[in-house]
Each structure stands twice: as C-alpha cells, then as structure tokens.
Motif scaffolding. Structure first.
Motif, short mmCIF file in Angstrom:
data_model
loop_
_atom_site.label_atom_id
_atom_site.label_comp_id
_atom_site.label_asym_id
_atom_site.label_seq_id
_atom_site.Cartn_x
_atom_site.Cartn_y
_atom_site.Cartn_z
N ALA A 1 71.16 78.37 8.78
CA ALA A 1 72.36 79.15 9.13
C ALA A 1 73.10 78.50 10.29
CB ALA A 1 71.98 80.59 9.47
N ALA A 2 72.37 78.01 11.30
CA ALA A 2 73.00 77.34 12.44
C ALA A 2 73.66 76.05 11.99
CB ALA A 2 71.97 77.06 13.53
N LEU A 3 73.01 75.30 11.11
CA LEU A 3 73.60 74.07 10.57
C LEU A 3 74.90 74.39 9.84
CD1 LEU A 3 73.45 71.03 9.79
CD2 LEU A 3 72.18 71.76 7.77
N ASP A 4 74.86 75.42 9.04
CA ASP A 4 76.04 75.85 8.28
C ASP A 4 77.20 76.17 9.24
OD1 ASP A 4 77.14 76.39 5.69
OD2 ASP A 4 76.98 78.53 6.13
N ASP A 5 76.91 76.90 10.30
CA ASP A 5 77.94 77.25 11.29
C ASP A 5 78.46 76.01 12.00
OD1 ASP A 5 77.68 79.91 10.65
OD2 ASP A 5 76.42 80.39 12.39
N GLN A 6 77.57 75.10 12.38
CA GLN A 6 77.99 73.89 13.09
C GLN A 6 78.89 73.02 12.21
OE1 GLN A 6 74.44 71.92 14.44
NE2 GLN A 6 73.89 73.61 15.81
N ILE A 7 78.54 72.91 10.95
CA ILE A 7 79.36 72.10 10.04
C ILE A 7 80.74 72.73 9.88
CG2 ILE A 7 79.60 71.34 7.65
CD1 ILE A 7 76.55 70.87 7.68
#
Length: 112
Positions: A88-94
C-alpha cells in the motif's frame, strides 16, 4: 514594466495505477514459508509421537517444537501485515511521483 506574478499548481503527469496486485507475489512466499514450517512441525511430531517415544527429553523436544511453531506463526502473521502495508505504501509513493508541482511565473503587462 509590468508586475510579476506566480501561481503554483499540481499537475497529474501520468494516470494512477493500482499496484496492489504485487501483494499476491509476496503472499505466495508468505504461504510457502507457512507450509514449510507446518511440514517441519509434522515431521518432528511424527518422529517423536509416531514412534511412541516417551520421557523427559521427548516431552522437552515436543514443547520446544510447539514453542518454535508458535514463534514462527507470530512472525508469519507480522510478515503478512507488513506485506499489505508495504505494498500500500509503494502504491501511494508511485502515485505521488506521477504528479508534479509546477510554478508558473508571468509578467502582467498593461495593454496599450
């Protein structure tokens, strides 16, 4: 000479994309670890109990095996939660990288 003005806007440069599908790959490894741990526990249990072993050493081995299994299960649960949060954090960062803040500066010149 005219006045200078600036305006800052956020512009979406690329479309948002859902990367939560990446979680499935990590969950496969998570599941494999759980399966391997269960297989090890079953093997130890079959060797100790299946051969009708008795005594203090056997009981200590059984207790240690149960304790090991419980610790591993706690670690696997934590890993599962961390996988979900990390993806989820990766998704937000991207998604954050797909938009850019732009500052436009212009000169307001009187027409005349």
């Amino acid at each position: 000479m005219g006045e200078h003005h600036s305006i800052t806007i956020t512009e979406q440069l690329l479309e948002s994309e859902d990367f939560m599908y990446k979680r499935g790959v990590l969950q496969q490894y998570h599941h494999s670890l759980g399966s391997l741990d269960a297989a090890l526990h079953a093997l130890v249990h079959n060797i100790i109990v299946g051969e009708n072993q008795k005594g203090e050493v056997v009981e200590a081995m059984q207790q240690e095996t149960r304790s090991y299994m419980m610790r591993n299960q706690l670690l696997l649960n934590q890993l599962g939660n961390r996988v979900t949060r990390s993806v989820a954090a990766l998704d937000d960062q991207i998604d954050d990288r797909k938009s850019q803040q732009l500052t436009l500066t212009y000169e307001n010149t009187p027409s005349g």
